[in-house]
Design an enzyme around this catalytic site. Sequence first.
Site, PDB file in Angstrom:
ATOM      1  N   ASP A  38      71.837 147.391 109.876  1.00 26.84           N
ATOM      2  CA  ASP A  38      72.351 148.638 110.457  1.00 26.84           C
ATOM      3  C   ASP A  38      71.745 148.830 111.858  1.00 26.84           C
ATOM      4  O   ASP A  38      70.526 148.770 112.007  1.00 26.84           O
ATOM      5  CB  ASP A  38      71.985 149.828 109.560  1.00 26.84           C
ATOM      6  CG  ASP A  38      72.627 149.689 108.178  1.00 26.84           C
ATOM      7  OD1 ASP A  38      73.760 149.177 108.113  1.00 26.84           O
ATOM      8  OD2 ASP A  38      71.988 150.070 107.180  1.00 26.84           O
TER       9      ASP A  38
ATOM     10  N   GLU B 103      79.812 138.821 104.873  1.00 23.50           N
ATOM     11  CA  GLU B 103      80.994 139.702 104.778  1.00 23.50           C
ATOM     12  C   GLU B 103      81.291 140.384 106.124  1.00 23.50           C
ATOM     13  O   GLU B 103      82.411 140.382 106.624  1.00 23.50           O
ATOM     14  CB  GLU B 103      80.757 140.807 103.739  1.00 23.50           C
ATOM     15  CG  GLU B 103      81.321 140.530 102.377  1.00 23.50           C
ATOM     16  CD  GLU B 103      80.207 140.223 101.381  1.00 23.50           C
ATOM     17  OE1 GLU B 103      79.021 140.366 101.739  1.00 23.50           O
ATOM     18  OE2 GLU B 103      80.544 139.835 100.250  1.00 23.50           O
TER      19      GLU B 103
HETATM   20  C1  LIG Z   1      75.754 146.417 107.476  1.00 24.95           C
HETATM   21  S1  LIG Z   1      75.310 145.855 105.895  1.00 24.95           S
HETATM   22  C2  LIG Z   1      75.275 144.085 106.082  1.00 24.95           C
HETATM   23  C3  LIG Z   1      75.456 143.374 104.765  1.00 24.95           C
HETATM   24  C4  LIG Z   1      75.405 141.833 104.810  1.00 24.95           C
HETATM   25  N1  LIG Z   1      74.122 141.341 105.249  1.00 24.95           N
HETATM   26  C5  LIG Z   1      76.485 141.252 105.693  1.00 24.95           C
HETATM   27  O1  LIG Z   1      76.186 140.713 106.754  1.00 24.95           O
HETATM   28  O2  LIG Z   1      77.657 141.330 105.291  1.00 24.95           O
HETATM   29  C6  LIG Z   1      73.605 146.284 105.839  1.00 24.95           C
HETATM   30  C7  LIG Z   1      73.029 146.236 104.426  1.00 24.95           C
HETATM   31  O3  LIG Z   1      71.644 146.496 104.501  1.00 24.95           O
HETATM   32  C8  LIG Z   1      71.291 147.331 103.424  1.00 24.95           C
HETATM   33  N2  LIG Z   1      70.078 148.078 103.842  1.00 24.95           N
HETATM   34  C9  LIG Z   1      69.941 148.826 104.949  1.00 24.95           C
HETATM   35  N3  LIG Z   1      68.713 149.382 105.002  1.00 24.95           N
HETATM   36  C10 LIG Z   1      68.062 148.947 103.893  1.00 24.95           C
HETATM   37  C11 LIG Z   1      66.765 149.178 103.367  1.00 24.95           C
HETATM   38  N4  LIG Z   1      65.877 149.958 104.007  1.00 24.95           N
HETATM   39  N5  LIG Z   1      66.424 148.589 102.200  1.00 24.95           N
HETATM   40  C12 LIG Z   1      67.324 147.786 101.533  1.00 24.95           C
HETATM   41  N6  LIG Z   1      68.574 147.542 101.981  1.00 24.95           N
HETATM   42  C13 LIG Z   1      68.938 148.120 103.142  1.00 24.95           C
HETATM   43  C14 LIG Z   1      72.493 148.225 103.216  1.00 24.95           C
HETATM   44  O4  LIG Z   1      72.526 148.775 101.916  1.00 24.95           O
HETATM   45  C15 LIG Z   1      73.629 147.262 103.484  1.00 24.95           C
HETATM   46  O5  LIG Z   1      74.053 146.624 102.314  1.00 24.95           O
END
Ligand SMILES: C[S@@+](CC[C@H](N)C(=O)[O-])C[C@H]1O[C@@H](n2cnc3c(N)ncnc32)[C@H](O)[C@@H]1O
Length: 241
Positions: free
Chosen positions: A121, A196
């Site tokens: 993010d 994804e």
């Molecule tokens: C934008 S998505 C990207 C997902 C995947 N890596 C992709 O490239 O398709 C970011 C992911 O990071 C996870 N995430 C963000 N902050 C997090 C945290 N502090 N602890 C665990 N997961 C986190 C979110 O739940 C989300 O699934």
Amino acid sequence: MRLRGRTGIREDLLAQPQLVTLQPGEWKGRWRERFGNDAPIHVELGMGKGKFISEMSRLHPDINFIGIDMFDELLRRGSEKARKAHEGDPPNLVLALWNIERIEEVFASGEIERIYLNFSDPWPKKRHAKRRLTHPRFVRKYIQLLNEHGEIHMKTDSRLLFEFSLNSFADMGLRMRNISLDLHADGPAPNNVMTEYETKFHEQGMNIYRCEVVVGSKALERHLEDLRAREAAGARKNVTP
Ligand SMILES: C[S@@+](CC[C@H](N)C(=O)[O-])C[C@H]1O[C@@H](n2cnc3c(N)ncnc32)[C@H](O)[C@@H]1O
């Protein structure tokens, strides 16, 4: 990220203890024991629906993978994807429910060899910069957890996050390599497994930014040797009549 209904998710996850752990802290310092071998451990922080980690663990049976996310529905999706990719229980993959804010409670010092940060993010507002997973307060933790061969590999669609991350890595005195501002400029990048988000953004015509960060002392030695060898090969080419 849109999530489905939550019915039975916990039960579903609890029913697959070989693949999923809801208490990853219990394995701190003992992940080798959990996998039953000494293979290197690669971790994806924020695995989302698990496409990348499922595919990577299938392609690299000699490496142990751990995918971490904080949403149980994503773990369920990831477990379905992993089983499908491996046609059964993957021996070299664990999916863990955890908040990366407390990542140091999951791994002992030097326990892991690579961290993947895929499409983290971007937290675009300046006042949220501390939440970015490449903020120095996170990078400091990663350095502690990575071993002598340790590296961080990141991909993102966010120019802002990329710029912030490069500065963050540089401020921590880390060396970067294979920096790309348009990973797919010349068609599919070799050996690249798409996530994804990457698939979605690439289809929308957006640039994908990527870099590798050399963290461990042996990783750095190897990197410098590679550079010297490349330079020497270049010099040889220049003197060849
Ligand atoms: C934008 S998505 C990207 C997902 C995947 N890596 C992709 O490239 O398709 C970011 C992911 O990071 C996870 N995430 C963000 N902050 C997090 C945290 N502090 N602890 C665990 N997961 C986190 C979110 O739940 C989300 O699934």
